[in-house]
Design a protein around this motif. Structure first.
Motif, PDB file in Angstrom:
ATOM      1  N   LEU A  13     -12.987 -14.617 -24.137  1.00 15.79           N
ATOM      2  CA  LEU A  13     -12.619 -13.256 -23.735  1.00 15.79           C
ATOM      3  C   LEU A  13     -13.157 -12.922 -22.344  1.00 15.79           C
ATOM      4  O   LEU A  13     -12.448 -12.333 -21.517  1.00 15.79           O
ATOM      5  N   ALA A  14     -14.396 -13.298 -22.070  1.00  9.35           N
ATOM      6  CA  ALA A  14     -14.980 -13.051 -20.753  1.00  9.35           C
ATOM      7  C   ALA A  14     -14.244 -13.840 -19.675  1.00  9.35           C
ATOM      8  O   ALA A  14     -14.028 -13.340 -18.563  1.00  9.35           O
ATOM      9  N   THR A  15     -13.836 -15.050 -19.999  1.00  2.00           N
ATOM     10  CA  THR A  15     -13.085 -15.884 -19.055  1.00  2.00           C
ATOM     11  C   THR A  15     -11.746 -15.242 -18.706  1.00  2.00           C
ATOM     12  O   THR A  15     -11.359 -15.175 -17.533  1.00  2.00           O
ATOM     13  N   VAL A  16     -11.049 -14.755 -19.715  1.00  2.00           N
ATOM     14  CA  VAL A  16      -9.761 -14.087 -19.479  1.00  2.00           C
ATOM     15  C   VAL A  16      -9.965 -12.829 -18.627  1.00  2.00           C
ATOM     16  O   VAL A  16      -9.225 -12.581 -17.669  1.00  2.00           O
ATOM     17  N   ALA A  17     -10.982 -12.050 -18.969  1.00  3.59           N
ATOM     18  CA  ALA A  17     -11.265 -10.826 -18.207  1.00  3.59           C
ATOM     19  C   ALA A  17     -11.634 -11.153 -16.756  1.00  3.59           C
ATOM     20  O   ALA A  17     -11.166 -10.493 -15.819  1.00  3.59           O
ATOM     21  N   ALA A  18     -12.463 -12.168 -16.571  1.00  3.94           N
ATOM     22  CA  ALA A  18     -12.877 -12.552 -15.221  1.00  3.94           C
ATOM     23  C   ALA A  18     -11.696 -13.085 -14.414  1.00  3.94           C
ATOM     24  O   ALA A  18     -11.571 -12.788 -13.224  1.00  3.94           O
ATOM     25  N   SER A  19     -10.830 -13.845 -15.052  1.00  2.81           N
ATOM     26  CA  SER A  19      -9.644 -14.365 -14.358  1.00  2.81           C
ATOM     27  C   SER A  19      -8.741 -13.226 -13.896  1.00  2.81           C
ATOM     28  O   SER A  19      -8.269 -13.217 -12.752  1.00  2.81           O
ATOM     29  N   ALA A  20      -8.527 -12.268 -14.774  1.00  7.19           N
ATOM     30  CA  ALA A  20      -7.700 -11.104 -14.413  1.00  7.19           C
ATOM     31  C   ALA A  20      -8.370 -10.309 -13.294  1.00  7.19           C
ATOM     32  O   ALA A  20      -7.703  -9.858 -12.348  1.00  7.19           O
ATOM     33  N   ALA A  21      -9.677 -10.152 -13.381  1.00 10.12           N
ATOM     34  CA  ALA A  21     -10.399  -9.376 -12.368  1.00 10.12           C
ATOM     35  C   ALA A  21     -10.355 -10.054 -11.001  1.00 10.12           C
ATOM     36  O   ALA A  21     -10.159  -9.377  -9.981  1.00 10.12           O
ATOM     37  N   THR A  22     -10.530 -11.368 -10.959  1.00  7.27           N
ATOM     38  CA  THR A  22     -10.500 -12.046  -9.658  1.00  7.27           C
ATOM     39  C   THR A  22      -9.097 -12.021  -9.050  1.00  7.27           C
ATOM     40  O   THR A  22      -8.963 -11.887  -7.830  1.00  7.27           O
ATOM     41  N   MET A  23      -8.089 -12.100  -9.896  1.00  2.00           N
ATOM     42  CA  MET A  23      -6.725 -11.974  -9.368  1.00  2.00           C
ATOM     43  C   MET A  23      -6.484 -10.562  -8.837  1.00  2.00           C
ATOM     44  O   MET A  23      -5.841 -10.382  -7.794  1.00  2.00           O
ATOM     45  N   ALA A  24      -7.019  -9.557  -9.531  1.00  2.36           N
ATOM     46  CA  ALA A  24      -6.869  -8.170  -9.072  1.00  2.36           C
ATOM     47  C   ALA A  24      -7.599  -7.955  -7.742  1.00  2.36           C
ATOM     48  O   ALA A  24      -7.072  -7.297  -6.834  1.00  2.36           O
ATOM     49  N   VAL A  25      -8.788  -8.516  -7.614  1.00  2.00           N
ATOM     50  CA  VAL A  25      -9.546  -8.400  -6.357  1.00  2.00           C
ATOM     51  C   VAL A  25      -8.788  -9.092  -5.230  1.00  2.00           C
ATOM     52  O   VAL A  25      -8.659  -8.544  -4.122  1.00  2.00           O
ATOM     53  N   ALA A  26      -8.267 -10.280  -5.483  1.00  2.00           N
ATOM     54  CA  ALA A  26      -7.511 -11.002  -4.458  1.00  2.00           C
ATOM     55  C   ALA A  26      -6.249 -10.239  -4.064  1.00  2.00           C
ATOM     56  O   ALA A  26      -5.933 -10.124  -2.877  1.00  2.00           O
ATOM     57  N   ALA A  27      -5.545  -9.703  -5.054  1.00  2.00           N
ATOM     58  CA  ALA A  27      -4.329  -8.932  -4.774  1.00  2.00           C
ATOM     59  C   ALA A  27      -4.653  -7.661  -3.991  1.00  2.00           C
ATOM     60  O   ALA A  27      -3.929  -7.302  -3.049  1.00  2.00           O
ATOM     61  N   ALA A  28      -5.740  -7.000  -4.346  1.00  2.00           N
ATOM     62  CA  ALA A  28      -6.147  -5.794  -3.629  1.00  2.00           C
ATOM     63  C   ALA A  28      -6.536  -6.130  -2.193  1.00  2.00           C
ATOM     64  O   ALA A  28      -6.201  -5.393  -1.254  1.00  2.00           O
ATOM     65  N   GLY A  29      -7.232  -7.247  -2.020  1.00  2.89           N
ATOM     66  CA  GLY A  29      -7.597  -7.687  -0.674  1.00  2.89           C
ATOM     67  C   GLY A  29      -6.375  -7.979   0.165  1.00  2.89           C
ATOM     68  O   GLY A  29      -6.295  -7.567   1.331  1.00  2.89           O
ATOM     69  N   ARG A  30      -5.427  -8.676  -0.429  1.00  2.00           N
ATOM     70  CA  ARG A  30      -4.184  -8.983   0.295  1.00  2.00           C
ATOM     71  C   ARG A  30      -3.436  -7.704   0.641  1.00  2.00           C
ATOM     72  O   ARG A  30      -2.934  -7.545   1.749  1.00  2.00           O
ATOM     73  N   ALA A  31      -3.381  -6.760  -0.305  1.00  2.16           N
ATOM     74  CA  ALA A  31      -2.709  -5.483  -0.062  1.00  2.16           C
ATOM     75  C   ALA A  31      -3.406  -4.690   1.043  1.00  2.16           C
ATOM     76  O   ALA A  31      -2.761  -3.931   1.775  1.00  2.16           O
ATOM     77  N   ALA A  32      -4.711  -4.884   1.182  1.00  3.11           N
ATOM     78  CA  ALA A  32      -5.473  -4.203   2.230  1.00  3.11           C
ATOM     79  C   ALA A  32      -5.370  -4.922   3.574  1.00  3.11           C
ATOM     80  O   ALA A  32      -5.973  -4.496   4.554  1.00  3.11           O
TER      81      ALA A  32
END
Length: 136
Positions: free
Chosen positions: A23-42
């Motif tokens: 569960l932590a792995t899935v959450a961390a994977s989603a979070a890192t993708m969200a951070v990367a996507a937010a960075g790209r959007a910025a």
């Protein structure tokens, strides 16, 4: 009877540890993708050495290395005298070491910072979740 009870508790503890780790792995994977996507959007580039890193690549690598961390936790729970302490110390050191390639990467400063942030986000999710399931 005592052996059966001990085996059941150990199996349940491993199952709980692995379940929490997944569960932590899935959450961390989603979070890192969200951070990367937010960075790209910025406007932060995701290019290293001229090659773009896909947002999904952050999730995949997070899943791979977080799974290694869960395996480490399982081994430490079996063989370490103080599994939680050993796990936290080891994973914090590994997290710090994981920042070295980002510092050395052929990328802009903002990209390097974004890469390092994804490592820290994943560690902040996985390490405490898994550590809570280990014996002190």
């Amino acid at each position: 009877m005592t052996t059966t009870a001990q085996t059941t508790r150990t199996t349940t503890a491993f199952g709980s540890l692995i379940g929490t780790g997944v569960l932590a792995t899935v959450a961390a994977s989603a979070a890192t993708m969200a951070v990367a996507a937010a960075g790209r959007a910025a406007g932060i580039g995701l290019d290293v050495s001229g090659a773009p890193i896909p947002v999904t690549g952050f999730g995949v690598l997070t899943a791979v290395f977080s799974s290694v961390g869960v395996l480490l936790a399982v081994l430490l729970s079996r063989f370490a005298r103080r599994p939680r302490r050993a796990f936290v110390r080891t994973t914090v050191v590994l997290t710090v070491l994981s920042l070295v390639p980002d510092v050395l990467a052929d990328a802009g400063t903002a990209t390097k910072a974004l890469l390092m942030l994804t490592h820290l986000v994943a560690a902040a999710i996985v390490i405490p979740a898994v550590a809570r399931r280990l014996a002190a």
